[in-house]
Motif scaffolding. Structure first.
Motif, short mmCIF file in Angstrom:
data_model
loop_
_atom_site.label_atom_id
_atom_site.label_comp_id
_atom_site.label_asym_id
_atom_site.label_seq_id
_atom_site.Cartn_x
_atom_site.Cartn_y
_atom_site.Cartn_z
N TYR A 1 7.17 3.76 0.48
CA TYR A 1 6.14 2.91 1.09
C TYR A 1 4.80 2.95 0.36
O TYR A 1 4.31 1.93 -0.11
CB TYR A 1 5.90 3.27 2.57
N ARG A 2 4.20 4.14 0.30
CA ARG A 2 2.85 4.22 -0.24
C ARG A 2 2.76 5.30 -1.33
O ARG A 2 1.75 5.96 -1.49
CB ARG A 2 1.85 4.51 0.88
N PHE B 1 1.65 7.68 -11.22
CA PHE B 1 1.16 8.81 -12.00
C PHE B 1 0.97 8.31 -13.42
O PHE B 1 1.93 7.87 -14.05
CB PHE B 1 2.14 10.00 -11.94
N TYR C 1 15.25 1.08 -10.40
CA TYR C 1 14.14 0.44 -11.10
C TYR C 1 12.99 0.17 -10.13
O TYR C 1 11.84 0.08 -10.52
CB TYR C 1 14.60 -0.89 -11.73
N HIS C 2 13.33 0.02 -8.83
CA HIS C 2 12.34 -0.42 -7.86
C HIS C 2 11.42 0.67 -7.35
O HIS C 2 10.35 0.37 -6.84
CB HIS C 2 13.04 -1.01 -6.63
N ASN C 3 11.88 1.92 -7.34
CA ASN C 3 11.08 2.94 -6.64
C ASN C 3 10.28 3.84 -7.57
O ASN C 3 10.16 5.04 -7.37
CB ASN C 3 11.95 3.74 -5.63
N GLY C 4 9.71 3.20 -8.60
CA GLY C 4 8.78 3.93 -9.46
C GLY C 4 9.40 5.09 -10.19
O GLY C 4 8.88 6.21 -10.13
N SER D 1 4.69 7.26 -14.15
CA SER D 1 5.50 6.47 -13.22
C SER D 1 4.60 5.52 -12.44
O SER D 1 3.46 5.86 -12.11
CB SER D 1 6.29 7.37 -12.26
N ASN D 2 5.14 4.33 -12.17
CA ASN D 2 4.43 3.39 -11.31
C ASN D 2 4.50 3.86 -9.87
O ASN D 2 5.28 4.74 -9.53
CB ASN D 2 5.06 1.99 -11.43
N GLY D 3 3.70 3.26 -9.02
CA GLY D 3 3.75 3.56 -7.59
C GLY D 3 5.08 3.12 -6.99
O GLY D 3 5.95 2.58 -7.68
N ASN D 4 5.24 3.34 -5.70
CA ASN D 4 6.50 3.04 -5.04
C ASN D 4 6.24 2.49 -3.64
O ASN D 4 5.94 3.25 -2.73
CB ASN D 4 7.36 4.31 -4.97
N ILE D 5 6.36 1.15 -3.48
CA ILE D 5 6.17 0.55 -2.15
C ILE D 5 7.50 0.37 -1.42
O ILE D 5 7.52 -0.07 -0.28
CB ILE D 5 5.41 -0.80 -2.21
N THR D 6 8.61 0.72 -2.05
CA THR D 6 9.90 0.61 -1.35
C THR D 6 10.04 1.77 -0.35
O THR D 6 9.33 2.77 -0.46
CB THR D 6 11.10 0.69 -2.33
N PRO D 7 10.94 1.65 0.62
CA PRO D 7 11.13 2.77 1.56
C PRO D 7 11.85 3.96 0.95
O PRO D 7 12.01 4.97 1.62
CB PRO D 7 12.00 2.15 2.68
N PHE D 8 12.30 3.86 -0.30
CA PHE D 8 13.15 4.89 -0.89
C PHE D 8 12.33 5.98 -1.59
O PHE D 8 11.71 5.70 -2.61
CB PHE D 8 14.12 4.27 -1.89
N TYR E 1 1.11 -4.70 -1.59
CA TYR E 1 2.06 -4.23 -0.59
C TYR E 1 2.88 -5.39 -0.02
O TYR E 1 2.50 -6.56 -0.09
CB TYR E 1 1.32 -3.48 0.54
N TRP E 2 4.03 -5.07 0.55
CA TRP E 2 4.93 -6.06 1.16
C TRP E 2 4.19 -6.94 2.16
O TRP E 2 3.42 -6.45 2.98
CB TRP E 2 6.05 -5.34 1.91
N TYR F 1 11.36 -4.77 -15.77
CA TYR F 1 11.46 -3.84 -14.65
C TYR F 1 10.25 -2.89 -14.63
O TYR F 1 9.87 -2.36 -13.60
CB TYR F 1 12.75 -3.01 -14.74
N MET G 1 8.85 -8.27 -6.32
CA MET G 1 10.08 -7.83 -5.65
C MET G 1 10.22 -8.65 -4.36
O MET G 1 9.23 -8.84 -3.65
CB MET G 1 10.01 -6.34 -5.29
N ILE H 1 15.18 -4.44 4.46
CA ILE H 1 15.72 -3.98 3.17
C ILE H 1 17.14 -3.44 3.33
O ILE H 1 18.00 -3.66 2.47
CB ILE H 1 14.78 -2.94 2.52
N ILE I 1 16.73 -5.35 -2.28
CA ILE I 1 15.53 -5.76 -3.01
C ILE I 1 15.96 -6.39 -4.32
O ILE I 1 16.84 -5.87 -5.00
CB ILE I 1 14.63 -4.54 -3.33
N SER J 1 14.28 -7.82 -7.98
CA SER J 1 13.11 -7.97 -8.83
C SER J 1 13.23 -9.26 -9.63
O SER J 1 14.28 -9.53 -10.21
CB SER J 1 13.00 -6.81 -9.82
N ASN K 1 5.02 -3.34 -7.16
CA ASN K 1 4.46 -2.04 -7.49
C ASN K 1 3.34 -2.20 -8.50
O ASN K 1 3.18 -3.27 -9.10
CB ASN K 1 5.55 -1.13 -8.08
N GLY K 2 2.56 -1.16 -8.69
CA GLY K 2 1.51 -1.19 -9.70
C GLY K 2 2.11 -1.28 -11.10
O GLY K 2 3.33 -1.33 -11.26
N ILE L 1 1.45 0.51 -14.87
CA ILE L 1 0.72 1.37 -15.82
C ILE L 1 1.11 1.05 -17.26
O ILE L 1 0.59 1.65 -18.18
CB ILE L 1 0.93 2.88 -15.53
#
Lengths: 304, 304
Positions: free
Chosen positions: A147-148, A152, A184-187, A258-265, B153-154, B184, B190, B232, B237, B239, B259-260, B262
């Motif tokens: 989610y949030r 890094f 690929y989706h969860n950072g 790593s990118n952020g992760n807005i997915t629930p995973f 965010y979603w 990716y 997404m 979900i 999901i 991309s 996602n962000g 970097i």
């Protein structure tokens, strides 16, 4: 006699200077990547070792069984719900939510992870690649919630370990064991192949107690935009994706983030740093005090 | 007479209430997804239209030529370097760096994008899917720079357009034309397939002038964790990755986010929202003043 003089001068000179200037520099690596040479006794195939030498990392699938992963996850849950532990310095919380983000020094806090640190699949490989006896320089559990989950930013671990911990040379490596699926989706962890051959000397000066902030969001010891672009132009970007139970081995100087992760995973993992016994930390290469023992083994060094 | 009463009552009742309660609700969509029915006159193949109906979006590769993409990119660069424009409300800057993040109302500010809005590949498809004459409800250029690109965010666009702009029903869609490659790695769009069939009524109340913040970081009108997880679980999901010049068409109520980023690779795109002429905005479904004209066409509505 001449040889000894060179040796002494190498000991006192900082061959990987960083955070001392307002302009960045790229310095060729002066150390081997793979120190072991007797391939007949290597714990993994020679091609994999050559791949590690060239790209600076390896992603090995299905190294740990489902039962082992379950055991690691249960231990992770137990530690994250330990209220007494939450009061310890070893536990790092999310900047906004206060949720547990990382637990440090797990190779001493947890019997399960203590055993994992000495497992033949991890320790023997570390010994071969580093060509020496090894100890745990740092270990941690990363929860990386969904989610949030925060990004890094790109960094070389060695840059920080050298400057802030006083690790002399590039003779250390990290092992990350994935406890959830990395999509690929969860950072997922992103690595720049070949970037470990170059030391990017970063700009700026280390502020006091930088580690308190840098574990949440690193501002010093990160590469400048142009150096980063050059490394990516040359090597590209690889995402370490895969099922739980994978082992990601990466050199101390490979550039990653790593990118952020807005997915629930969530993207939880166990992380352990092996350092060669001949490469024990000395005084930090900056004007600050050493970081605490739970981030960098200094007094409590135990050969595995 | 009974029919007319039902009709009147539907007009005054808010069938998609949101931000009125402390608990979230999931409301089944009451509107069609595809309004056009004469498939013999459809601008794209029937299978693609059925795919759009089912998943709520379509990604079409190679819709715009390299020359057109170059023209769009040049126009993007021209607009981002226009100092006079930077003073206008239409230009949104990055929270930290001050760099240009978006330019709104480009279908009126730029001859190039004005023409693109009426292009047969975009407008005719919008007319067919919405089964009506159309106008541009909102348009913008998104720079989405690399290195420090923030996540989005979603959210369902319709939730915001309904609550804050007073868009009555789900009879609008977005078109995004990619101007850089979407990998990716660089925080691509997404989408949650099938999520457009459900309206997630969000918690909280809209604060005054919410748009000033929400364009940078949305805090109201975002789904709760459980509803999001359910969507979900059911749809997964996807991309939207691909080369520059792709056309991404997505329903006003499909849940999406990014996602962000970097990586050094920006993720620029042109974004246009088509609304049916029969679905023009009315009073907002919240207690706040309507958002400004550059975010939501209200006075200046022109049939394409």
């Amino acid at each position: 006699m001449i040889d000894e003089q060179i040796f002494l001068s190498e000991q006192t000179q900082d061959i990987y200077p960083s955070r001392y200037s307002n302009s960045p520099h790229m310095i060729p690596r002066a150390d081997p990547v793979v120190y072991g040479s007797d391939f007949s006794n290597a714990p993994i195939h020679r091609e994999l070792i050559e791949q590690y030498q060239q790209q600076g990392f390896l992603v090995l699938d299905n190294v740990f069984s489902d039962d082992e992963v379950l055991m690691f996850q249960q231990e992770l849950n137990r530690l994250s719900q330990d209220d007494a532990l939450k009061q310890c310095d070893e536990v790092i919380t999310e900047k906004n939510s206060g949720d547990v983000r990382s637990v440090f020094r797990i190779h001493e806090l947890s019997p399960v992870f203590s055993q994992l640190a000495s497992d033949f699949r991890t320790m023997e490989l570390a010994r071969f690649l580093l060509g020496d006896q090894v100890y745990i320089h740092q270990s941690r559990l990363n929860y990386k919630p969904g989610y949030r989950g925060r990004e890094f930013y790109w960094h070389s671990d060695f840059e920080t370990w050298h400057v802030e911990d006083g690790m002399p040379r590039m003779r250390a490596l990290s092992m990350s064991i994935t406890l959830t699926e990395n999509f690929y989706h969860n950072g997922p962890l992103m690595l720049i192949p070949g970037s470990h051959h170059t030391f990017v000397s970063c700009v700026g000066e280390t502020p006091a107690e930088h580690y308190r902030q840098s574990l949440k969001r690193q501002e010093y010891g990160v590469p400048d935009d142009r150096s980063l672009e050059q490394l990516i132009d040359e090597g590209g970007i690889v995402s370490a994706i895969g099922k739980p139970g994978s082992l990601i081995i990466f050199d101390c100087n490979v550039m990653h983030g790593s990118n952020g992760n807005i997915t629930p995973f969530p993207r939880s993992n166990v992380f352990m740093v092996y350092n060669a016994m001949s490469n024990k930390v000395a005084e930090p290469f900056c004007s600050q005090k050493p970081r605490p023992e739970y981030i960098c083994s200094r007094k409590n060094i135990r050969t595995l």
